[in-house]
Design an enzyme around this catalytic site. Structure first.
Site: not given
Ligand code: GUN
Length: 296
Positions: A54, A98, A121
Site C-alpha cells: 500500500k 490493517q 477502507d
Molecule cells: N486485511 C486484509 N485485507 C485488508 C484490507 O483491505 N484493509 C485492511 N485494513 N485490512 C485488511
C-alpha cells in the site's frame, strides 16, 4: 469454450495512472498531496507485506503516506486515542487500520473510532450502512475493484443472477450489496452463500456471475459452474509447491484450468482481483483528500 482472461494487473495500472494524473492536477491547483495514515498493530507477516504494498502504491501515484507500527500489546484505549488524534489532524485525509488485529482488540470497536469521512477502507458502519442504501460512501476496496472490472470489460450485471460464495465483512457481504443495490452498476439478482450453505453446487450452477471469496483452494470445480458464466476468484491461498523457489505457490478458490473451459470470463490468481484492491484504495484516498463524498 475457453474463457477470456480478465487482466486485473492491467486495469489496476490504468486506475493508478488516472489517480496519478488527478493527484498532479490537485497539487497543481495549490493543494497539498493526499495523505494516507496506515496503522499496523503487531508483526503479522502478511499484514507487513500488505501495508508495504500500500505504501509503495501511494508513492507511485503521488500520495504521501506513513505507516505507524504499534506493539501488539497496545490497549484498546491507547489505540483509539491515536486514531482520534488522526481524526482531528487536518493533514490526514485517510486512515487505515490493517487487520487482523491482536485478539484482545475488537476490530469493530477500533474501526468505529475512525472518522467515517477518513475511512478509506469503507469498513466503518456509516459507510457500510450508506452502501446498503446506495448512497455516496467509501466502498470496500476489493468488491469495488470487482465492480470496476465489470465496468472496464463491459460485462453486464443488471438482471443477471450473481452468486457470491463467502459472506465476509470486507468482501462477500459488501460485494453482494454492490451487485444487488447499486443503481448504475448493479441491480443483479443476488444470492449469498456461506459456510453453512447446504448444497453449494445447487446455487453456483445457476450463476451468470459467480464470485468466490471463501478462502478455500480450488473449492469451485468445473461441474459447479454454468456454461458461459463470468467467474471472479477473490481467493489468495498459499499451497506448498517444491518446484518453486519460495516453496509455495498462490492459488485461488477456483480450479482455474478446469473452470476456464466453461466460463466466458475468468480472473486468474495472481493477477486478477488482487491488484485492484490497492488501486481502489488509491482512488478512495484521493476522494478523501478532495472531500468528494462528504463535503461538510
Ligand atoms: N486485511 C486484509 N485485507 C485488508 C484490507 O483491505 N484493509 C485492511 N485494513 N485490512 C485488511
Amino acid at each position: 469454450m475457453s474463457a477470456e482472461i480478465i487482466d486485473g494487473r492491467k486495469v489496476a495500472e490504468l486506475i493508478r495512472n488516472s489517480v496519478r494524473e488527478d493527484v498532479e492536477q490537485w497539487v497543481e491547483k495549490g493543494n497539498r498531496p493526499p495523505f494516507l495514515q496506515v496503522i499496523l498493530v503487531g508483526d503479522d507477516p502478511a499484514s507487513i507485506v500488505y501495508t508495504g504494498t500500500k505504501s509503495k502504491a501511494c508513492k507511485e501515484v503521488g500520495i504521501d503516506s506513513n505507516t505507524m507500527v504499534l506493539q501488539d500489546t497496545i490497549s484498546a484505549i491507547e489505540l483509539k486515542q491515536i486514531i482520534q488524534d488522526f481524526n482531528q489532524d487536518d493533514s490526514v485525509d485517510g486512515i487505515l487500520v490493517q487487520t487482523p488485529l491482536p485478539s484482545h482488540l475488537s476490530k469493530y470497536d477500533v474501526i468505529e473510532t475512525i472518522d467515517y469521512r477518513k475511512d478509506v477502507d469503507g469498513f466503518h458502519p456509516m459507510n457500510v450502512g450508506r452502501l446498503s442504501l446506495d448512497q455516496p460512501c467509501f466502498r470496500s476496496c476489493t468488491p469495488a475493484g470487482v465492480m470496476e472490472l465489470f465496468k472496464h470489460y463491459s460485462i453486464p450485471v443488471k438482471s443477471k443472477h450473481a452468486v457470491v460464495v463467502g459472506a465476509s465483512d470486507i468482501v462477500g457481504s459488501p460485494m453482494a450489496v454492490m451487485l444487488s443495490r447499486e443503481n448504475t452498476t448493479g441491480k443483479a439478482t443476488t444470492t449469498i452463500c456461506n459456510k453453512y450453505t447446504r448444497d453449494l453446487t445447487a446455487h453456483t450452477i445457476n450463476a451468470d456471475i459467480l464470485i468466490v471469496a471463501a478462502g478455500q483452494p480450488h473449492l469451485i470445480k468445473p461441474e459447479m459452474v454454468k456454461e458461459g458464466a463470468v467467474v471472479i476468484d477473490v481467493g489468495i491461498n498459499r499451497i506448498a509447491d517444491e518446484t518453486t523457489e519460495k516453496g509455495y505457490k498462490l492459488v485461488g478458490d477456483v480450479d482455474f484450468e478446469g473452470v476456464k473451459k466453461k466460463a466466458s470470463w475468468i480472473t486468474p490468481v495472481p493477477g486478477g482481483v488482487g491488484p485492484m484492491t490497492v488501486a481502489m484504495l488509491m482512488k478512495n484516498t484521493l476522494l478523501a483528500a478532495k472531500k468528494s463524498l462528504y463535503p461538510g
